[in-house]
Design a protein around this motif. Structure first.
Motif, PDB file in Angstrom:
ATOM      1  N   GLY B  56       0.820  -1.212   0.000  1.00  0.00           N
ATOM      2  CA  GLY B  56       0.000   0.000   0.000  1.00  0.00           C
ATOM      3  C   GLY B  56       0.843   1.245   0.000  1.00  0.00           C
ATOM      4  O   GLY B  56       0.567   2.206  -0.713  1.00  0.00           O
ATOM      5  N   SER B  57       1.917   1.242   0.817  1.00  0.00           N
ATOM      6  CA  SER B  57       2.716   2.450   0.891  1.00  0.00           C
ATOM      7  C   SER B  57       3.482   2.657  -0.412  1.00  0.00           C
ATOM      8  O   SER B  57       3.672   3.787  -0.849  1.00  0.00           O
ATOM      9  CB  SER B  57       3.684   2.369   2.064  1.00  0.00           C
ATOM     10  N   PHE B  58       3.874   1.562  -1.053  1.00  0.00           N
ATOM     11  CA  PHE B  58       4.583   1.707  -2.318  1.00  0.00           C
ATOM     12  C   PHE B  58       3.657   2.322  -3.367  1.00  0.00           C
ATOM     13  O   PHE B  58       4.012   3.268  -4.074  1.00  0.00           O
ATOM     14  CB  PHE B  58       5.081   0.330  -2.754  1.00  0.00           C
ATOM     15  N   LEU B  59       2.443   1.771  -3.424  1.00  0.00           N
ATOM     16  CA  LEU B  59       1.485   2.324  -4.376  1.00  0.00           C
ATOM     17  C   LEU B  59       1.153   3.759  -4.030  1.00  0.00           C
ATOM     18  O   LEU B  59       0.994   4.608  -4.912  1.00  0.00           O
ATOM     19  CB  LEU B  59       0.204   1.489  -4.365  1.00  0.00           C
ATOM     20  N   GLY B  60       1.068   4.009  -2.707  1.00  0.00           N
ATOM     21  CA  GLY B  60       0.768   5.371  -2.286  1.00  0.00           C
ATOM     22  C   GLY B  60       1.835   6.335  -2.752  1.00  0.00           C
ATOM     23  O   GLY B  60       1.560   7.444  -3.202  1.00  0.00           O
ATOM     24  N   MET B  61       3.089   5.889  -2.646  1.00  0.00           N
ATOM     25  CA  MET B  61       4.199   6.734  -3.070  1.00  0.00           C
ATOM     26  C   MET B  61       4.106   7.015  -4.562  1.00  0.00           C
ATOM     27  O   MET B  61       4.261   8.158  -5.016  1.00  0.00           O
ATOM     28  CB  MET B  61       5.508   6.005  -2.762  1.00  0.00           C
ATOM     29  N   LEU B  62       3.829   5.951  -5.341  1.00  0.00           N
ATOM     30  CA  LEU B  62       3.724   6.143  -6.788  1.00  0.00           C
ATOM     31  C   LEU B  62       2.580   7.090  -7.116  1.00  0.00           C
ATOM     32  O   LEU B  62       2.703   7.985  -7.960  1.00  0.00           O
ATOM     33  CB  LEU B  62       3.469   4.805  -7.474  1.00  0.00           C
ATOM     34  N   PHE B  63       1.476   6.874  -6.415  1.00  0.00           N
ATOM     35  CA  PHE B  63       0.301   7.699  -6.689  1.00  0.00           C
ATOM     36  C   PHE B  63       0.575   9.162  -6.398  1.00  0.00           C
ATOM     37  O   PHE B  63       0.286  10.046  -7.209  1.00  0.00           O
ATOM     38  CB  PHE B  63      -0.854   7.179  -5.833  1.00  0.00           C
ATOM     39  N   LEU B  64       1.166   9.403  -5.209  1.00  0.00           N
ATOM     40  CA  LEU B  64       1.476  10.783  -4.845  1.00  0.00           C
ATOM     41  C   LEU B  64       2.445  11.398  -5.840  1.00  0.00           C
ATOM     42  O   LEU B  64       2.293  12.541  -6.263  1.00  0.00           O
ATOM     43  CB  LEU B  64       2.104  10.829  -3.451  1.00  0.00           C
ATOM     44  N   GLY B  65       3.459  10.607  -6.201  1.00  0.00           N
ATOM     45  CA  GLY B  65       4.428  11.120  -7.153  1.00  0.00           C
ATOM     46  C   GLY B  65       3.758  11.472  -8.474  1.00  0.00           C
ATOM     47  O   GLY B  65       4.019  12.526  -9.065  1.00  0.00           O
ATOM     48  N   GLY B  66       2.853  10.598  -8.920  1.00  0.00           N
ATOM     49  CA  GLY B  66       2.139  10.865 -10.152  1.00  0.00           C
ATOM     50  C   GLY B  66       1.317  12.145 -10.073  1.00  0.00           C
ATOM     51  O   GLY B  66       1.307  12.968 -10.992  1.00  0.00           O
ATOM     52  N   ILE B  67       0.650  12.310  -8.931  1.00  0.00           N
ATOM     53  CA  ILE B  67      -0.176  13.512  -8.768  1.00  0.00           C
ATOM     54  C   ILE B  67       0.675  14.777  -8.825  1.00  0.00           C
ATOM     55  O   ILE B  67       0.337  15.752  -9.499  1.00  0.00           O
ATOM     56  CB  ILE B  67      -0.918  13.457  -7.424  1.00  0.00           C
ATOM     57  N   PHE B  68       1.792  14.730  -8.094  1.00  0.00           N
ATOM     58  CA  PHE B  68       2.648  15.916  -8.080  1.00  0.00           C
ATOM     59  C   PHE B  68       3.187  16.212  -9.464  1.00  0.00           C
ATOM     60  O   PHE B  68       3.273  17.371  -9.896  1.00  0.00           O
ATOM     61  CB  PHE B  68       3.807  15.720  -7.105  1.00  0.00           C
ATOM     62  N   LEU B  69       3.574  15.152 -10.178  1.00  0.00           N
ATOM     63  CA  LEU B  69       4.119  15.361 -11.509  1.00  0.00           C
ATOM     64  C   LEU B  69       3.058  15.966 -12.426  1.00  0.00           C
ATOM     65  O   LEU B  69       3.321  16.908 -13.198  1.00  0.00           O
ATOM     66  CB  LEU B  69       4.606  14.015 -12.063  1.00  0.00           C
ATOM     67  N   LEU B  70       1.855  15.432 -12.330  1.00  0.00           N
ATOM     68  CA  LEU B  70       0.756  15.958 -13.148  1.00  0.00           C
ATOM     69  C   LEU B  70       0.520  17.430 -12.847  1.00  0.00           C
ATOM     70  O   LEU B  70       0.336  18.257 -13.755  1.00  0.00           O
ATOM     71  CB  LEU B  70      -0.507  15.148 -12.829  1.00  0.00           C
TER      72      LEU B  70
END
Lengths: 297, 883
Positions: B56-70
């Motif tokens: 979950g935390s790994f996916l969370g990290m990817l998700f957050l990173g994706g959001i910030f990049l977007l």
């Protein structure tokens, strides 16, 4: 201290009384059924390996934790229910004192004194000799966070002594101190005890405990394994054994049985219940195995 | 066997890898929710503060990173669009109509095709067909262009006509690309370059220091801590330069601000310059370059700081750098995204000589400046990057050439010489302020980081809002309502970092407070008072400034101002209580000590309070103040319960229904209703007013009910359903279902009788009748016949259900815990009464008492619901039918 006043004090009963004290964290029993009494002017050492329950006991004495069962009282006041009053009587020194950033040593002393209700004049009157005795007088202008470990402990000791408490509770007082500081600390503790204070400290440094204390309690895996003066303990194991040998023999794996002690009037030292059969001839003097269950408040 | 220490490259990789692993563990730990359970597990072996690795935390990290990049990409393209428009405005010298790259390509294609179509003989079918096809093709291209260029609808037809005409007359030559097109491996463009490159160079020049300052402020967290990882790394068998190189690599790779801002910015810039798909790898390279330069500056700065300054000074320097960096960052954001910012940027960049771009921070902009060939610019970037890294490594090595000496280590004290006399300790000034207040003030003045966070951050944020929207100040100064809200908001925001942290700011020094013969609650209360004072300074200053601009002070203004001031005081205590409840003092790391959900709750409560300043009725303000006061008391009650268990890892006061929960539910209920009404009315849902009211009521009620039940269920409140009255309790007096209904009818009947008597008195007393008529006038729109049915539904079915759950189920049961039945009945009825309009306060109070009695007797929620239904049916039906 003239013996008459010691007699007079001891008839008032012990100052620190722990009876049936237990603490459970969920399924895990950190402390089971501890019985201890410490009369006035005595230096009592609580020995035990890491994780035995020494810090838990001290925290319950300071009212930081609520006991799961049993009571601890100091000067007749319950340590948890009347903890604010108890703090007037008690001076506490933790194992690793951490102080606020950006405050000088003398400012921390002023802060502690003011919170105990002392006036600034009283604070400087009391702190001055203590600072000189512990060799901290030149360091008071430094920020406390920059002190070395030994100096932090000395500062914590001064904070504990500032309001002239009747009982000193010290958690591993000489852990990490150099020989000079250790000697100074021991002299100070002896002087305070001679002046009528009760000292209760926990340690795992057996040689120092041997030199300093009058009575010893050995705690292992949450249970009191032995308690008494050094001679009493020696009489049970072997005549010339050091505290170290006594400690190891008492706290061996599987030797959870307590050493029985000659029963004394009004003084505890009750062996804890153990699954293993007690030693020969030990059954007689043993008191009740478990204290009555006190429902948690 | 002797092992050889690793070579330079391998050592750098190892060191950087572990430093990055540390960072990622920290982020993943913050994201993983399971660690909280681990901390309070039973056996000490299983009790750990180390968060587990979870998918979950790994996916969370990817998700957050994706959001910030977007986010970064969105802002970057917005910025580039604005910049281009501004540059277009300034640069009117170029000929031809500006169109996008896409349309230009289509025009060229169309021109070529038409040219081939011309090859066919005149009048032939193929020629006509060819022309037709390509005309249609062009029309489609024009349509597409106006859509993506977001031309306003009115101008679209005109624009298309203009393009059509220009194409027929001049072909593609009548147009020009909006952007300068600089193919990668070519020589500089022959066109006069618009100042895009120079503008971007200026942006990079400003962004660089902002990024560096924020990096020093954030990532190094506590420059002032006594331990420095360099000291430990120094004991490894590697050269100092390898360690510094690894630190630079780690700073460059782990600088998230860089990845989320510089990378999208570079991509947008290169795409605007026409690099097409080359933009991505080139932008990556540019981001690496900027990261490397920032990392170099950071490493040199950190080494020099630690060498020259003591720990205390370091913390203050770090705080100052954070302030500076934040200001600069806000400045860059204003330049890029504000109303007038990009025009300033465009104007300044036109005066910039192209040579000014050759500074190490602005080198990335060279790629699209058009004055140099892109491949030369790339080479320059590479050389500059390598040079800066080598130079900084060398500089750091020089600094520690004498050994890793630090400015001030742990103070060891001075041994007394045999004959030396001790210095008398200097007399400490007995100040006016003693005790905990004195300590807090001293810490505030000396710990600049604390002061910045607590006192200066709110001003910075306000300044940023003003910079983005200058009308804010004018609006606040002109209208005392806005001014009061601003004053309240500023004060409430100050508490987020000060009063909320009343317990967690003690940190590991909390043990000292436990040795004093004072209740911890009193000590924390005193701290809260101190922060209340500080925030009031801000609030009163803002109100004073508003008063200066607005000398016409009337009673309304006074009421707004008083509401704001009282609100700030109440918010202090609410924030402190919520913060104490949210803090886990046993947590060593300061960032994880406070539960962020409670921060959100506090902000929500403050926002709900702020809304009431806009309510014209004084009664509503009084209601809000009373409810907030009660909430503060209830929360401090909870704090008092919690404090004995504060340092116990496993024990906690059992989760139970408390008065504070009921109050928060009541507050949320009324605010949600208002919000739903606004949404339905403004959104023109087309429902009659009564239906909107019913829908808003029901939705708010359902939301609050579901949320509170869910939260209680999650916290495993014992005997939840019995306590709330949904089912009979296991022990104690209870009634059957029918019995409960009977009690309810009885209670409802009694309350209705009392209400009827009250209404009769109203009708026959002159003054009261006038009051009643005025009150009825306010509800004029509700009296129409179509609304009667909806209002009837509301009154008889919806209102009793939800109001009884909240006021009897939550508030009354919460009060029962600490008060006697009589006290709880009266108090809950009083709360119930004040949230109704004042004209009906008295009979509603009666209803409250009756319903609570019925609830107490039968222990089932059915009873008060029935009572309320009966009452509403009688009273509302009477007044509605009486018209």
């Amino acid at each position: 201290m003239p013996p008459e006043s010691t007699e007079a004090n001891s008839t008032q009963g012990p100052l620190v009384r722990i009876s049936g004290l237990s603490k459970r964290y969920g399924d895990f029993a950190a402390l089971t059924d501890l019985h201890l009494e410490v009369p006035r002017s005595e230096i009592f050492a609580l020995l035990g390996p890491n994780g035995a329950g020494k810090t838990t006991t001290i925290r319950m004495l300071m009212g930081i934790l609520q006991p799961s069962a049993g009571t601890a009282s100091i000067g007749g006041l319950d340590c948890f229910a009347d903890r604010v009053e108890v703090k007037r009587l008690v001076g506490y020194m933790p194992d690793e004192p951490v102080f606020y950033d950006f405050l000088r040593g003398r400012e921390i002393i002023s802060f502690v004194g003011e919170m105990h209700g002392l006036s600034p004049v009283e604070i400087s009157l009391r702190a001055g000799p203590l600072l000189r005795a512990l060799d901290l007088a030149e360091a008071t202008e430094e920020y406390a966070v920059n002190y070395s470990k030994g100096m932090k402990k000395k500062l914590a000791l001064i904070c504990a002594l500032l309001h002239d408490p009747q009982v000193l509770i010290l958690d591993e007082p000489t852990n990490g101190l150099d020989p000079y500081a250790t000697r100074t600390l021991h002299e100070l503790i002896r002087k305070e005890a001679a002046g009528g204070k009760t000292v209760f400290f926990s340690t795992h440094l057996l040689d120092q405990a041997e030199k300093l204390c009058s009575r010893v309690g050995i705690i292992y895996k949450g249970k009191l394994a032995a308690v008494g003066t050094l001679d009493e303990l020696r009489s049970k194991v072997s005549q010339n054994s050091s505290l170290e040998e006594i400690f190891f023999s008492v706290t061996q794996e599987g030797a959870g049985a307590a050493l029985p002690l000659p029963s004394r009037e009004g003084v505890g030292g009750v062996p804890s219940a153990s699954p293993l059969p007690l030693r020969e001839g030990a059954g007689g003097g043993a008191g009740p195995a478990t204290a009555p269950e006190t429902p948690p408040p | 066997m002797t092992t050889a220490p690793p070579g330079v490259l391998r050592a750098v990789v190892i060191l950087a890898k572990f430093a990055l692993r540390r960072r990622i563990n920290r982020i993943r730990g913050n994201l993983s929710g399971a660690w909280r359970k681990r901390k309070t597990a039973a056996a000490p072996e299983k009790r750990t503060a180390t968060p587990p690795k979870s998918r979950g935390s790994f996916l969370g990290m990817l998700f957050l990173g994706g959001i910030f990049l977007l986010n970064g990409f969105t802002f970057a393209s917005l910025f580039l669009g604005r910049l281009e428009d501004e540059l277009e405005k300034l640069d009117g010298s170029r000929k031809g109509l500006p169109v996008s790259e896409y349309l230009y390509g289509e025009l060229e294609l169309a021109a070529k095709a038409l040219h081939t179509a011309e090859a066919w003989p005149e009048g032939s079918k193929e020629r006509a067909k060819g022309r037709q096809e390509w005309q249609a093709f062009l029309e489609k291209a024009f349509e597409h262009e106006v859509t993506i260029a977001q031309v306003p609808k009115e101008e679209r037809a005109a624009r298309i006509a203009q393009w059509r005409v220009t194409f027929e007359r001049q072909g593609p030559g009548g147009f020009r690309r909006k952007h300068i097109h600089v193919p990668f491996l070519s020589e500089p463009a022959d066109e006069e370059c618009p100042a895009l490159g120079r503008a971007m160079g200026l942006t990079y020049l400003l962004l660089g220091p902002a990024l560096m300052a924020m990096m020093i402020g954030q990532y190094q967290q506590h420059l002032g801590t006594a331990s420095w990882s360099m000291e430990w790394l120094y004991t490894l068998p590697v050269h100092a330069r390898v360690i510094f190189l690894a630190q630079i690599v780690e700073s460059a790779a782990g600088n998230f601000l860089n990845w989320f801002i510089t990378f999208p910015l570079s991509v947008a810039m290169l795409r605007a310059a026409g690099f097409g798909w080359w933009s991505l790898p080139l932008a990556l390279g540019l981001a690496v370059y900027v990261g490397a330069v920032a990392g170099c500056v950071h490493t040199i700065a950190e080494t020099w700081f630690r060498k020259s300054f003591s720990a205390g000074k370091l913390k203050n320097i770090q705080a100052l750098i954070v302030v500076f960096g934040t200001l600069l960052f806000f400045g860059v954001m204003w330049l890029a995204l504000g109303e007038v910012g990009p025009s300033y940027l465009a104007a300044w960049s036109c005066h910039l000589p192209a040579l000014a771009l050759w500074n190490p921070l602005s080198l990335p902009a060279l790629l699209c400046a058009g004055t140099t060939a892109p491949w030369l610019a790339c080479a320059a970037v590479l050389v500059a990057g390598a040079a800066s890294v080598l130079l900084s490594v060398h500089a750091c090595e020089l600094m520690v050439a004498q050994g890793l000496i630090r400015a001030a280590g742990a103070y060891e004290g001075v041994r007394k010489t045999a004959a030396g006399a001790a210095r008398t300790p200097s007399r400490s000034q007995p100040g006016l302020i003693r005790g905990i207040a004195a300590k807090e003030l001293r810490l505030l003045l000396r710990d600049r980081a604390f002061m910045v966070q607590a006192l200066i951050m709110p001003l910075l944020i306000l300044g940023y809002q003003v910079a983005l929207n200058p009308a804010l100040l004018k609006g606040a100064a002109g209208n005392i309502q806005h001014g009061a809200t601003l004053a309240f908001g500023l004060g409430a925001y100050v508490f987020l970092f000060s009063a909320f942290q009343v317990l967690s700011s003690e940190g590991p020094g909390l043990w000292l407070l436990y040795t004093f013969p004072r209740d911890l609650r009193t000590i924390l209360c005193q701290k809260t008072l101190l922060w209340c004072g500080f925030a009031l300074l801000y609030t009163l200053a803002t109100l004073g400034i508003c008063a200066l601009y607005n000398p016409a002070l009337d009673w309304d203004a006074l009421s707004y101002a008083t509401t704001a001031v009282v609100g700030v005081v109440l918010c202090a205590f609410i924030a402190a209580a919520l913060g104490i409840l949210a803090t886990d003092p046993l947590e060593a790391e300061a960032q994880r000590r406070v539960d962020p959900m409670m921060m959100q709750l506090y902000l929500m409560l403050a926002a709900m309070y702020a809304l009431v300043i806009y309510n014209p009725s004084v009664w509503a303000k009084l209601v809000q103040i009373t409810l907030s006061l009660l909430l503060a008391f209830a929360l401090w009650q909870k704090v008092r319960d919690r404090i004995p268990y504060m340092l116990d890892p496993t024990e906690a006061p059992p989760a139970r229904l408390g008065l504070s929960d009921g109050l928060i539910a009541a507050l949320a209920f009324f605010v949600l209703q208002g919000l739903m009404m606004i949404l339905l009315v403004v959104g023109k849902a087309g429902l009659p007013l009564g239906a909107s009211l019913l829908l808003a009521f029901v939705t708010a009620g359902v939301l609050v009910t579901v949320l509170t039940l869910y939260i209680y269920w999650r916290n495993k409140v014992p005997e939840l359903w019995a306590t709330l009255g949904f089912c009979a309790p296991r022990a104690g007096p209870r009634a059957s279902f029918v019995g409960a209904i009977f009690y309810g009818i009885l209670a409802g009947g009694a309350a209705s009788l009392a209400a009827c008597a009250y209404l009769w008195v109203l009708r026959h007393n002159e003054t009261l009748r006038r009051l009643r008529d005025e009150a009825l006038k306010l509800s004029g729109p509700f009296s129409s016949s179509e609304n009667t049915w909806w209002l009837g539904m509301l009154a008889i079915f919806a209102a009793p259900l939800f109001e009884e759950y909240i006021f009897r189920g939550l508030v009354y049961r919460g009060m029962r815990r600490s008060f006697s039945p009589a006290g709880a009945i009266l108090a809950s009825a009083a709360i119930f009464a004040i949230v109704h309009p004042p004209i009906s306060a008295l009979p509603v109070f009666g209803l409250g008492v009756a319903a609570a009695l019925a609830f107490e007797k039968s222990r089932l929620l059915v009873a008060p619901v029935v009572a309320h239904m009966v009452y509403n049916a009688v009273v509302v039906g009477q007044s509605l039918l009486g018209h």
